[in-house]
Structure formats: structure tokens, C-alpha cells
Design a protein around this motif. Structure first.
Motif, short mmCIF file in Angstrom:
data_model
loop_
_atom_site.label_atom_id
_atom_site.label_comp_id
_atom_site.label_asym_id
_atom_site.label_seq_id
_atom_site.Cartn_x
_atom_site.Cartn_y
_atom_site.Cartn_z
N VAL A 153 0.86 -1.19 0.00
CA VAL A 153 0.00 0.00 0.00
C VAL A 153 0.90 1.24 0.00
O VAL A 153 1.71 1.42 0.92
CB VAL A 153 -0.93 0.02 1.24
N LEU A 154 0.76 2.04 -1.05
CA LEU A 154 1.65 3.18 -1.21
C LEU A 154 1.02 4.48 -0.70
O LEU A 154 -0.11 4.83 -1.09
CB LEU A 154 2.03 3.33 -2.68
N PHE A 155 1.75 5.18 0.16
CA PHE A 155 1.28 6.45 0.72
C PHE A 155 2.05 7.59 0.05
O PHE A 155 3.27 7.69 0.18
CB PHE A 155 1.50 6.49 2.24
N GLY A 156 1.29 8.42 -0.69
CA GLY A 156 1.90 9.54 -1.40
C GLY A 156 0.83 10.14 -2.30
O GLY A 156 -0.35 9.85 -2.14
N ASN A 157 1.25 10.97 -3.25
CA ASN A 157 0.30 11.53 -4.20
C ASN A 157 -0.14 10.41 -5.15
O ASN A 157 0.64 9.90 -5.95
CB ASN A 157 0.97 12.66 -4.98
N GLU A 158 -1.41 10.02 -5.06
CA GLU A 158 -1.86 8.82 -5.76
C GLU A 158 -1.65 8.87 -7.28
O GLU A 158 -1.06 7.97 -7.87
CB GLU A 158 -3.35 8.55 -5.45
N GLN A 159 -2.11 9.95 -7.91
CA GLN A 159 -1.99 10.06 -9.37
C GLN A 159 -0.53 10.06 -9.81
O GLN A 159 -0.15 9.36 -10.76
CB GLN A 159 -2.71 11.32 -9.88
N GLU A 160 0.24 10.87 -9.10
CA GLU A 160 1.66 10.97 -9.45
C GLU A 160 2.36 9.63 -9.28
O GLU A 160 3.17 9.22 -10.11
CB GLU A 160 2.31 12.02 -8.53
N THR A 161 2.03 8.94 -8.19
CA THR A 161 2.65 7.65 -7.91
C THR A 161 2.32 6.64 -9.02
O THR A 161 3.21 5.96 -9.54
CB THR A 161 2.16 7.10 -6.55
N LYS A 162 1.04 6.60 -9.42
CA LYS A 162 0.63 5.67 -10.48
C LYS A 162 1.37 5.97 -11.78
O LYS A 162 1.83 5.07 -12.48
CB LYS A 162 -0.89 5.79 -10.71
N GLN A 163 1.48 7.25 -12.05
CA GLN A 163 2.16 7.67 -13.28
C GLN A 163 3.64 7.27 -13.25
O GLN A 163 4.17 6.74 -14.23
CB GLN A 163 2.04 9.19 -13.39
N LEU A 164 4.27 7.50 -12.10
CA LEU A 164 5.70 7.16 -11.98
C LEU A 164 5.92 5.66 -12.08
O LEU A 164 6.92 5.20 -12.65
CB LEU A 164 6.25 7.70 -10.65
N ILE A 165 4.98 4.88 -11.53
CA ILE A 165 5.10 3.41 -11.64
C ILE A 165 5.03 2.99 -13.10
O ILE A 165 5.86 2.21 -13.58
CB ILE A 165 4.00 2.71 -10.80
N ALA A 166 4.07 3.55 -13.79
CA ALA A 166 3.91 3.21 -15.21
C ALA A 166 5.16 3.62 -16.00
O ALA A 166 5.68 2.85 -16.82
CB ALA A 166 2.67 3.90 -15.76
N GLU A 167 5.65 4.82 -15.72
CA GLU A 167 6.85 5.31 -16.42
C GLU A 167 8.07 4.43 -16.16
O GLU A 167 8.95 4.30 -17.00
CB GLU A 167 7.16 6.74 -15.96
N ALA A 168 8.10 3.83 -14.95
CA ALA A 168 9.24 2.98 -14.58
C ALA A 168 9.03 1.55 -15.09
O ALA A 168 9.83 0.66 -14.80
CB ALA A 168 9.43 2.98 -13.08
N GLY A 169 7.96 1.33 -15.86
CA GLY A 169 7.71 0.00 -16.44
C GLY A 169 6.93 -0.92 -15.53
O GLY A 169 6.80 -2.11 -15.80
N GLY A 170 6.40 -0.38 -14.44
CA GLY A 170 5.62 -1.20 -13.51
C GLY A 170 4.14 -1.15 -13.84
O GLY A 170 3.71 -0.38 -14.71
N PHE A 178 -0.62 -2.46 -7.08
CA PHE A 178 -0.47 -1.79 -5.77
C PHE A 178 -1.77 -1.20 -5.28
O PHE A 178 -2.68 -0.92 -6.08
CB PHE A 178 0.58 -0.67 -5.89
N ASP A 179 -1.85 -0.99 -3.99
CA ASP A 179 -2.96 -0.23 -3.40
C ASP A 179 -2.44 1.17 -3.08
O ASP A 179 -1.22 1.37 -2.96
CB ASP A 179 -3.46 -0.91 -2.13
N TYR A 180 -3.37 2.09 -2.93
CA TYR A 180 -2.95 3.48 -2.72
C TYR A 180 -3.75 4.16 -1.62
O TYR A 180 -4.93 3.92 -1.45
CB TYR A 180 -3.12 4.30 -4.01
N VAL A 181 -3.05 5.04 -0.89
CA VAL A 181 -3.73 5.97 0.01
C VAL A 181 -3.19 7.35 -0.36
O VAL A 181 -1.97 7.58 -0.31
CB VAL A 181 -3.47 5.65 1.49
#
Lengths: 312, 312
Positions: A35-52, A57-60
């Protein structure tokens, strides 16, 4: 199992934490979610950009950050939307089983004590650091900074906390406890250690082997070394410096490699009602990955219940 | 100048001390004589056997030895013919200008306080250890074991003692003093260090640069690091272990070489009325030689008078 990770904590966040989370997720089973704690949209975007794959993942959503230099108590209370505050809120509400961050150490300590609280019977939680042994295996040193001043009974409790961690998380059978001191004999030491020695000696919950000197820290002398948080912190930072020097000098060696904090990922806060891990400020993706995996090990070990029983 | 040396002190005595004395003598001028404390006939014979000239040394017959494990105060008083007791007797009577031994550290400390006594104004003498700097030069860490428990004013005095040694024996101009602590900020630390900080800050006799962490110990952060004797001893023994490990692993490097205690020979007891040096128990001939030469440097520097003036 839900493993909480602060995406905004650490000097190289969020890049380092994102990459670490992606690497850790690959080693987890299906029922283990990060479960990732941070800016949800930004985190999702960064994961995608990193090939993930963001769907793994879950998000808060927690857009705010507690800086490294901020006052822990103030920051925790005044920044309700910070990743650390949100993390502890979720941990308290049992929405996650553990929480880890490479951010502000003080905020992690205060946050854990404010939210999930100290285990009844524990005077003060301690931060434990993992120290490699010269031959093989890992020892534990605590406290390394949560309590600059300690009473003998606190050191006695650290011995129990460390022994349980060593036994149930690291699988060391009947772990040996050493009192960090300046002589081998019982009467040697300062007021704190000479007062602590007889208490440790009488404690039937631990396997006390006596005093350990600075030179014994990497030996097989003990599995758990106890000391006040001032001494532990000085020792830890000195050891890190030696490792840094060997790296800089290009010395390659398994023993020195085992000083690499990245291998262990984080330092557990022992004595609070949930697995909480603090990562090094300079945490790399490898360190973040191992901190997530250590969180998982702590949850699986049932260490919190073991500690609760011991202090019941 | 008469430089006293205990021939019977150290794990490898008298062989190691004899060879060290012979080597040191070659670097002294004619008016600088080494006075050897031990069994006179045996010492002369061993010098001759080692290819030295017994006539180049002075002797005080002291056939008895204080063992490493003996109780300092008891041994000093109950063994009037021991080399350490005889050494301090001679030092007190000004028959020698300095005294050095690689024997029982406690006996050396107690002996110096019983015989030449603590300099008026000095609360407690401290043992100073020499720590190499990563770049170049040497720092000083004190106390490393004489006082397991310290008060803030003692640390303040250690800062003065260390500064004078650094300036007059090592030639460091306006030496920087760091308080060994667990954070950079003034309010960080344990009861001792947070109480010591403002005292050091107000001390106009020293160049206080603030807190130094475990990681700063080998940096240019300071020339003199002060801490209580418990912490200093743990730190010193840990540092020695790292050096031992690099040796064992075959790492050759100038920085690590400078951890070799043999280079420095001994640790001065600062705050007593004469130059007194304690050698490492495992002192080699090289270490003994350098301890004799450091004795000479201390006498030449007039460090004792500088300390007396500072505490007047």
C-alpha cells in the motif's frame, strides 16, 4: 497482508521508493499487497513510467511530505495529509499490517507512539540496527537513537525486545545477549551498565552472556547487543563511516559488503503495537525493496504478539 | 632529559620493551636518556643480547611486576618494588621527566594520581587517544576510559586539556573542539551532552565548533573530540577492530595504516603533574619506540606548564 510504504520518504524519493516498491512486489505472493502512501496520481504515473503495473499496488492519497528537518511532533499533528501521518492512521485502523518509511526518523518514532502506541509494559520503544558478524549471520544493536538517556530497566527491556526479534524474525535459536560495556568483568562500566548487569543476569527471559566491548560487536560474542541510544547511535554512525571508507577505497569484501544498509532495508522500531520500519535517509531502490520484505517478515513472524506476551 | 620506561609492562615484555628502548635511544640526543624500570641485571643482559649497549641507558631496579588483571590501587600499594610503583616514585621525586608503560592501565592511572597528583583545578585526568583523519593529520579523542561517568564540567575540562595537547604537542593552531553527539543541532543529545554544549559554547579558552557525530570522527570537522570515558572507550575499541579487520583482510591503505596504534605509541594521561603515557597491552617494539619519542615530545612541549597555567 497489506504492507504500508511511504513513497515520499527519503532523500531520493519518490524515484527510489517507486523503484524499490516495484522490485519488492515481484517477490511477494498474490495475497501480499504493498500500500503506497503519497500523491496517488503521481505515484501511479511514476510506476507506469518505470515500467511497472500500477494495478499491482494499493494506494492511500497523501500529497503532503514531512521534511527531514521538521520537528516530529509538530509535523505529525500539523500535517494530517502527509504520507507519514496517513500511514500511521491506516496502521492504527488496521487497514495495513505494517508501515515503513525512509523519511523523518523522529516523525516515524513519534507517529508510531501516537497511533498504534507502545505495547503495555514496555517503558520505551527502541530502534534496532542490524550489525553484521565477521564470520556470518547478523547481530542486533539497540537502542540506536530513540532514547538518548536510559535507565537500567529500559536496557533490560531492550534485551527482551532484541532477543524476540533475533529469534522470531532472524531465526536465531536462544539468542545471546551482550551488554555493551568497557570491560569484561561484572563490576566494570559506568553507572548505567553496572546497574544493568545484575538485572540482565537475573532475567530468565533472555540468554545473557555478560559484557561485550566495542571490539566484540562484530564477533560471535552475542546476537543482541544492548546499550543506551546515545552510545548506539554514535557506534552505528561510526560503523557506517568505516563501510563508506572501504567503499571509497575500493575494498571489496563480503564482510564489509554486509555493512551495506541496503541489504537490510530498515531498522525496526521495537515495542510498539505494529511492525514499523525506518529506512536510511539515503535509501536506494534496493534498500526500499529490502525494507518492504523485512516488513513482510515481521508481519509473518508474529513478532508483535510475541512481544505482547513477553510483556504481559 | 630523563624518559622513564617500564620494561616489564605489556603482553610482550620484556622483549618488546627492550627492543623498543634500543630503537628509541638511537633517535635521541646525548642529553636525553631513557631510564629503564625493571630487573636491572636481566635488563642489561637482554639489551646486550639484542645487540644494544647497556651503558646508553639508566636503570632503576624494580624486579616486581603488576599484572594486567590486578586491582590497580591494591597492586600499587602492595607492590612497592614493581616497575610501575618505582616509576611513579621516581617521577614524583623528579628523577625522571616522564613515565611510560604498556602495562596495567588502571595502575598507571591510579599511580599517576597518587604520585605526581592531579593538576590543581582539574577535576579528573583523562586518557586521550589519537585518531587519524581521513585526509591527513591526527585528531584526539578524550576521555577513552579513565572516567566512565562524566559531568558536563569534566567534558569542558577535557576540551581544554585536549586543545592544549593538540596545539603544543601536535602543533595544531587553534584546534577545533567537537562534542561527540547524536545530532548536529544544539538541543540534540543525552542529558550529558545537552548540558555540556552551552558550557563549551561559552568557553573562551577553546575553539568549539559544535556537535560531531560518529560519522565525523575521522573528518576535518574537529581536532579534539570530547565525550565521556564509557563512550570513548567503546568507540576506540570499535575503531581498533575495524583496523584489525582491514589488516586481516590484507587491505593496504594509508588511512587504515594510520589506525595502527604502533605509530603513536601511547595514550597520554592528561591533567596530572607530569607527562605519563599508557601503551597498548599488545605493544610491539615499534609502539614502545614511539611511546618513548612521544614522551620526549611531551616533555619538550612544556605541555604540563601550559595545562597548569590554563587551570590556574
Amino acid at each position: 497482508m497489506k504492507i504500508g510504504l511511504d513513497i515520499l520518504g527519503g532523500d531520493y524519493a519518490p524515484k527510489s521508493t517507486i523503484l524499490g516498491a516495484i522490485a519488492a512486489q515481484k517477490e511477494l505472493s498474490e495475497d501480499q499487497r504493498i500500500v503506497l502512501f503519497g500523491n496517488e496520481q503521481e505515484t501511479k504515473q511514476l510506476i507506469a513510467e518505470a515500467g511497472g503495473d500500477p494495478a499491482l499496488f494499493d494506494y492511500v492519497h497523501a500529497p503532503d511530505t514531512i521534511g527531514m528537518g521538521e520537528h516530529p511532533t509538530k509535523a505529525i499533528t500539523q500535517k494530517p495529509n502527509s504520507s507519514i501521518t496517513k500511514g500511521f492512521e491506516a496502521l492504527k485502523n488496521k487497514e495495513i499490517d505494517s508501515f515503513a518509511s525512509a523519511g523523518n526518523t523522529g516523525a516515524m518514532l513519534v507517529g508510531s507512539m501516537f497511533s498504534v502506541k507502545t505495547i503495555p509494559g514496555v517503558m520505551r520503544p527502541a530502534i534496532a540496527a542490524i550489525v553484521p558478524k565477521l564470520k556470518s549471520g547478523t547481530g542486533l544493536l539497540l537502542d540506536v537513537g530513540a532514547n538518548a538517556d536510559c535507565k537500567p530497566e529500559m536496557l533490560n527491556q531492550f534485551a527482551i525486545l532484541g532477543s524476540l526479534f533475533s529469534e522470531y524474525v532472524y531465526g536465531v535459536s536462544n539468542p545471546k545477549v551482550g551488554l555493551l560495556n568497557i570491560g569484561e568483568e561484572e563490576e566494570k562500566g559506568n553507572l548505567l551498565t553496572t546497574s544493568t548487569y545484575p538485572i540482565l543476569k537475573q532475567n530468565t527471559k533472555i540468554n545473557f552472556v555478560g559484557n561485550a566491548e566495542g571490539r566484540d560487536l562484530f564477533s560471535d560474542c552475542a546476537d543482541v547487543y544492548v546499550c543506551d541510544g546515545y552510545t548506539g547511535n554514535v557506534v552505528l554512525k561510526l560503523a557506517e563511516t568505516f563501510y563508506a571508507v572501504t567503499l571509497k577505497k575500493g575494498f571489496k569484501d563480503d564482510f564489509f559488503d554486509r555493512f551495506n544498509y541496503e541489504r537490510y532495508g530498515g531498522s525496526p522500531i521495537l515495542g510498539v503495537n505494529a511492525p514499523v520500519l525506518i529506512g536510511h535517509g539515503i535509501s536506494t531502490p534496493e534498500a526500499i525493496k529490502n525494507m518492504v520484505l523485512l516488513s513482510k517478515d515481521m508481519v509473518e513472524s508474529g513478532i508483535i504478539d510475541k512481544i505482547k506476551s513477553a510483556f504481559n
